[in-house]
Design an enzyme around this catalytic site. Structure first.
Site, mmCIF file in Angstrom:
data_model
loop_
_atom_site.group_PDB
_atom_site.id
_atom_site.type_symbol
_atom_site.label_atom_id
_atom_site.label_comp_id
_atom_site.label_asym_id
_atom_site.label_seq_id
_atom_site.Cartn_x
_atom_site.Cartn_y
_atom_site.Cartn_z
ATOM 1 N N SER A 54 -11.096 37.853 -42.435
ATOM 2 C CA SER A 54 -10.258 39.155 -43.061
ATOM 3 C C SER A 54 -10.796 40.431 -42.869
ATOM 4 O O SER A 54 -11.816 40.614 -43.247
ATOM 5 C CB SER A 54 -9.834 38.315 -44.402
ATOM 6 N N THR A 59 -18.178 42.525 -44.467
ATOM 7 C CA THR A 59 -18.653 42.209 -43.090
ATOM 8 C C THR A 59 -17.674 42.255 -41.965
ATOM 9 O O THR A 59 -18.094 42.705 -40.852
ATOM 10 C CB THR A 59 -19.282 40.652 -43.146
ATOM 11 N N CYS A 60 -16.395 41.730 -42.177
ATOM 12 C CA CYS A 60 -15.448 41.872 -41.244
ATOM 13 C C CYS A 60 -15.184 43.521 -40.917
ATOM 14 O O CYS A 60 -14.974 43.812 -39.615
ATOM 15 C CB CYS A 60 -14.223 41.402 -41.475
ATOM 16 N N GLU A 61 -15.068 44.277 -41.832
ATOM 17 C CA GLU A 61 -15.022 45.734 -41.639
ATOM 18 C C GLU A 61 -16.135 46.340 -40.740
ATOM 19 O O GLU A 61 -15.828 46.913 -39.843
ATOM 20 C CB GLU A 61 -14.833 46.495 -42.981
#
Length: 166
Positions: A54, A59-61
């Site tokens: 997501s 971490t995804c960002e």
């Protein structure tokens, strides 16, 4: 199926990533303009598939920011950031961050991407989301590198993914 962890707790994926040297499975994903995109739409370009659960997690960002920065230096390469987030959320994040060197794509409609690439999370609190993976493809759609990140809160190995393009 792959076994990974979420903050040390074991979770499972639906399968294994495509084998290095194999032709990447086709996909139908949705872009920010709500258009359907397939692997053939990117034919002739090297691809980094930055896959994650997501866009609304740190971490995804970070992975989107890092690949956005690196993508500006890459020749004949596109970075596809893929999740099950709605295209609106992906576009909101990229717009707020000034991210314009990556292409966001969503697997929200039918989940075939996660199924075909073997990376659906099948157990635990993130069940049905995509696991954190990197898949690098050459200009002909042949898999050159894969990484199933073993601990989902960790960042991928950016250096190894970028070196696979050489």
């Amino acid at each position: 199926m792959a076994t990974i962890t979420l903050k040390g707790n074991t979770i499972q994926t639906s399968g294994e990533l495509p084998e290095i040297g194999s032709k990447a499975p086709d996909f139908k994903l949705t872009n920010a303009a709500l258009e359907t995109k397939s692997l053939s739409d990117f034919s002739g370009s090297k691809l980094i598939l930055n896959i994650f659960p997501s866009i609304d997690t740190g971490t995804c960002e970070a992975s989107v920011r890092t690949f956005n920065r690196e993508a500006s230096e890459l020749e004949n390469t596109k970075v596809l950031c893929i999740s099950r987030d709605l295209p609106f959320a992906q576009a909101r994040f990229c717009g707020a961050e000034g991210i314009d060197n990556v292409i966001t794509l969503s697997d929200y409609k039918n989940g075939n991407f996660g199924e075909n690439y073997g990376l659906d999370i099948t157990t635990g609190p993130l069940e049905t989301l995509l696991s954190r993976c990197i898949v690098v493809l050459d200009e002909d759609g042949v898999v050159k590198y894969t990484e199933q990140v073993p601990e989902i809160v960790d960042e991928p190995n950016y250096k190894a993914a970028l070196e696979a393009l050489l």
